[in-house]
Design an enzyme around this catalytic site. Sequence first.
Site, PDB file in Angstrom:
ATOM      1  N   LYS A 161       6.295  10.534   4.230  1.00  0.00           N
ATOM      2  CA  LYS A 161       5.141   9.746   4.675  1.00  0.00           C
ATOM      3  C   LYS A 161       4.474  10.504   5.814  1.00  0.00           C
ATOM      4  O   LYS A 161       5.068  10.739   6.861  1.00  0.00           O
ATOM      5  CB  LYS A 161       5.586   8.365   5.165  1.00  0.00           C
ATOM      6  CG  LYS A 161       6.063   7.458   4.051  1.00  0.00           C
ATOM      7  CD  LYS A 161       6.517   6.101   4.582  1.00  0.00           C
ATOM      8  CE  LYS A 161       5.367   5.290   5.091  1.00  0.00           C
ATOM      9  NZ  LYS A 161       5.782   3.908   5.452  1.00  0.00           N
ATOM     10  N   GLY A 208       1.463   8.314  -3.279  1.00  0.00           N
ATOM     11  CA  GLY A 208       1.043   7.048  -2.697  1.00  0.00           C
ATOM     12  C   GLY A 208       0.070   7.238  -1.568  1.00  0.00           C
ATOM     13  O   GLY A 208      -0.049   8.319  -0.987  1.00  0.00           O
ATOM     14  N   GLN A 209      -0.651   6.141  -1.262  1.00  0.00           N
ATOM     15  CA  GLN A 209      -1.639   6.172  -0.196  1.00  0.00           C
ATOM     16  C   GLN A 209      -1.670   4.802   0.451  1.00  0.00           C
ATOM     17  O   GLN A 209      -1.657   3.781  -0.236  1.00  0.00           O
ATOM     18  CB  GLN A 209      -3.021   6.509  -0.742  1.00  0.00           C
ATOM     19  CG  GLN A 209      -4.138   6.488   0.280  1.00  0.00           C
ATOM     20  CD  GLN A 209      -4.092   7.677   1.211  1.00  0.00           C
ATOM     21  OE1 GLN A 209      -3.757   8.779   0.773  1.00  0.00           O
ATOM     22  NE2 GLN A 209      -4.385   7.472   2.484  1.00  0.00           N
ATOM     23  N   GLY A 210      -1.682   4.747   1.775  1.00  0.00           N
ATOM     24  CA  GLY A 210      -1.738   3.467   2.459  1.00  0.00           C
ATOM     25  C   GLY A 210      -2.373   3.611   3.813  1.00  0.00           C
ATOM     26  O   GLY A 210      -2.895   4.677   4.174  1.00  0.00           O
ATOM     27  N   GLY A 265      -1.001   6.431   5.910  1.00  0.00           N
ATOM     28  CA  GLY A 265      -1.383   7.780   5.508  1.00  0.00           C
ATOM     29  C   GLY A 265      -1.003   7.997   4.061  1.00  0.00           C
ATOM     30  O   GLY A 265      -1.048   7.070   3.249  1.00  0.00           O
ATOM     31  N   ASP A 295       6.247  -7.708   6.526  1.00  0.00           N
ATOM     32  CA  ASP A 295       5.314  -7.260   5.486  1.00  0.00           C
ATOM     33  C   ASP A 295       6.035  -7.121   4.148  1.00  0.00           C
ATOM     34  O   ASP A 295       5.901  -6.107   3.452  1.00  0.00           O
ATOM     35  CB  ASP A 295       4.659  -5.932   5.879  1.00  0.00           C
ATOM     36  CG  ASP A 295       3.422  -5.627   5.036  1.00  0.00           C
ATOM     37  OD1 ASP A 295       2.821  -6.602   4.513  1.00  0.00           O
ATOM     38  OD2 ASP A 295       3.063  -4.450   4.892  1.00  0.00           O
TER      39      ASP A 295
END
Length: 814
Positions: free
Chosen positions: A531, A510-512, A515, A628
Amino acid sequence: MIKIGSASMYTITSSHLIKDSETISSSDDAFKLGFFSPVNTTNRYVGIWYLDQSNIIWVANREKPIQDSSGVITIADDNTNLVVLDGQKHVVWSSNVSSNLASSNSNVTAQLQNEGNLVLLEDNIIIWESIKHPSNTFIGNMIISSNQKTGERVKLTSWKTPSDPAIGKFSASIERFNAPEIFVWNQTNPCWRSGPWNGQDFLGWTHDYKVSSSPYLLGVSITRKDNGSLVEFTYTLPDSSFFLTLVLSSEGKVVYTAWMNRVQVRKLFVQSNDCDSYGICGPNGSCDLKISPICTCLIGFKPRNMDKWNRRNWTSGCVRRAELQCDRVKYSGSALGEEDGFLKLPMTKPPDFVEPSYVLSLDECRIHCLNNCSCVAYAFDYGIRCLTWSGKLIDIVRFSTSGGVDLYLRQAYSELAIHTDGTHTDGIHGKRNITSIIIATVIVGAVIVAICAFFFRSWTSKRQGQINHENQSADLIANVKQAKIEDLPLFEFKNILSATNNFGSANKIGQGGFGSVYKGELLDGQEIAVKRLSEGSTQGLEEFMNEVIVISKLQHRNLVRLLGCCIEGEEKMLVYEYMPNNSLDFYLFDSVKKKILDWQRRLHIIEGISRGLLYLHRDSRLRIIHRDLKPGNILLDGEMNPKISDFGMAKIFGGNENEGNTRRIFGTYGYMSPEYAMKGLFSEKSDIFSFGVLLLEIISGRKNTSFHNHEQALTLLEYAWKIWIEENIVSLIDLEICKPDCLDQILRCIHIGLLCVQEIAKERPTMAAVVSMLNSEIVKLPPPSQPAFLLSQTEHRGNHNSKNSVSTTSLQGR
């Protein structure tokens, strides 16, 4: 439309007969009239069907089948009637229009209307129609009626068998002129009843069949005419996209089927269990599916014949254990002793033979019954108002969740003395017991409040001096290094490096904005998700510390579990339990992957998210607003259990705080509440809004922003509201889950979702209320008001398809 070779016509005339192989259609092609054979027979009948021959709604020659395919449908030689002829030209069925109603010189035609009604027209005036002569199926605009003066009844009659449409032994009619209800009869014996109609619902139906809560039954009505001597039951179709049938089967069951846009969306049996059998427990007996055996005597009664009762032969019913006051006066001439009272039986199907009074209030109804020696029970409904009963109480059913009325059962004083718990007593007596219970409850409650206040004060004192979330990042990291987050393990960087294969690209999942996220495996074999904070990310650093502080205090099966963190040099990482099934958006918005999300699995996910939010808002040690909530932040474990993740933007509230304010708006477009997006105000109701959007996405299988290419540029909320007010909300449902057996449950969830996204925050339900709604503990849902519609200018960070995407959004109200 008549299909004859290549020619097509919409009416039957004297010059165009219909042969066995031909049909006449309604102009919209939904209904057809023609010849058919039921299952397991070659006999031919003339009937009307909807869509296909599995949905026969009317049969002409029920008693006289044609043995071969030589039959025809035509206008009779006298130019008066529509007739069915066999191969020898014998009339096997006729519309039997009186010669007084039609002239042999007139232009008589037959036409199948778009509602499924076959009409015979003379110069475009209807002189006969099939809906006034029903067979076993009730459809829109049909009238089932009873006339007390003439004795005439228009009723449904069952088929003999699924292979024989001839009139069977069951019928359905409207009865009880003073408080109308539907009865199903086995010849002359009642076998089911609906309970009285109160203007909105049948009081004997549970929530599953409530007229007022089903979008398909809102056109149902019962009217009384001619001073109440004529009662009519009818159904008006909301629009042409709807169609509904009530079929009386050959076994005496009423089968309710609904279609939306010619797709079957609902089918069930109205009589679904033994308690639906009329009077199964005999006079003064009560049927309850929750207990075994299902029949018991009412409170204050005993079996008339104990031997038969013990053998589960309940037909003889029950008798009173103690005489009522009126009986004591009547038979002994003495009025000594205490007077009668009432015991309350909640959620009870009203007994048969009700005596309504449409003017008395609840208190007046009670007094009226108490002062009337023949009155043995009363109830109050705001539609009918006062309902009373005398004599034996027949066909009582106790419901487990909803439906029915509160039935107040008259009891002798000696019985009231036995049953003195406040939940069942509504009599003159027993009030002292209720008062005692109330006083005791108040005292205990006061003690609990005092204890809670003491511990609350202690807790708030301890909270003073805790970490200030607006401090500089260096101070926050120092606090973690000094182990001020209790019980949170600190992992060594070298162990994380080994577990993730040096943060290899094959391990990246994953990427956000925070990071990157990597899958890893510790030396003991435990799988983890790491993470890793991006270098130079100021926002990410604050989110990192916020997430450490928040989630380290939380433990719930629907929240992702933080195993620890790693802080060495510039490296800052969070270590989570690994979720093998990725995030919800990985499946929900993919046309292939979504197929594994059937309705039961989606409902399980919705309920899990709601429980997780309830824990954050009310049940955890801290009161937390997530801020969120979106599909990418709902992770799925190996068994597809949902877990709320990504607490980087979460906020902690103190005990007296209900609302916060910020100048820095972080969130994801489409999920932020209007008060947070435009004013920076956030509260529990901000999360409720996000949950509502998420719920509608789960049901529709579409992103909130997926409608932007729509010709009207609608968001999901705008589209949902548009079709809600157009009473076409079924079209919102993902076709993968739009199945008849679960439609009412899905529609209820859509209703809940719309309540959650209402524009005004205080009108949205709390998370506790949402959970109760989902569990049907709150049965009647209030109507939603218009959702908040927002225009946006959005800056996105990272990949929004990733479960770890973070966005910074600026919005303006429309």
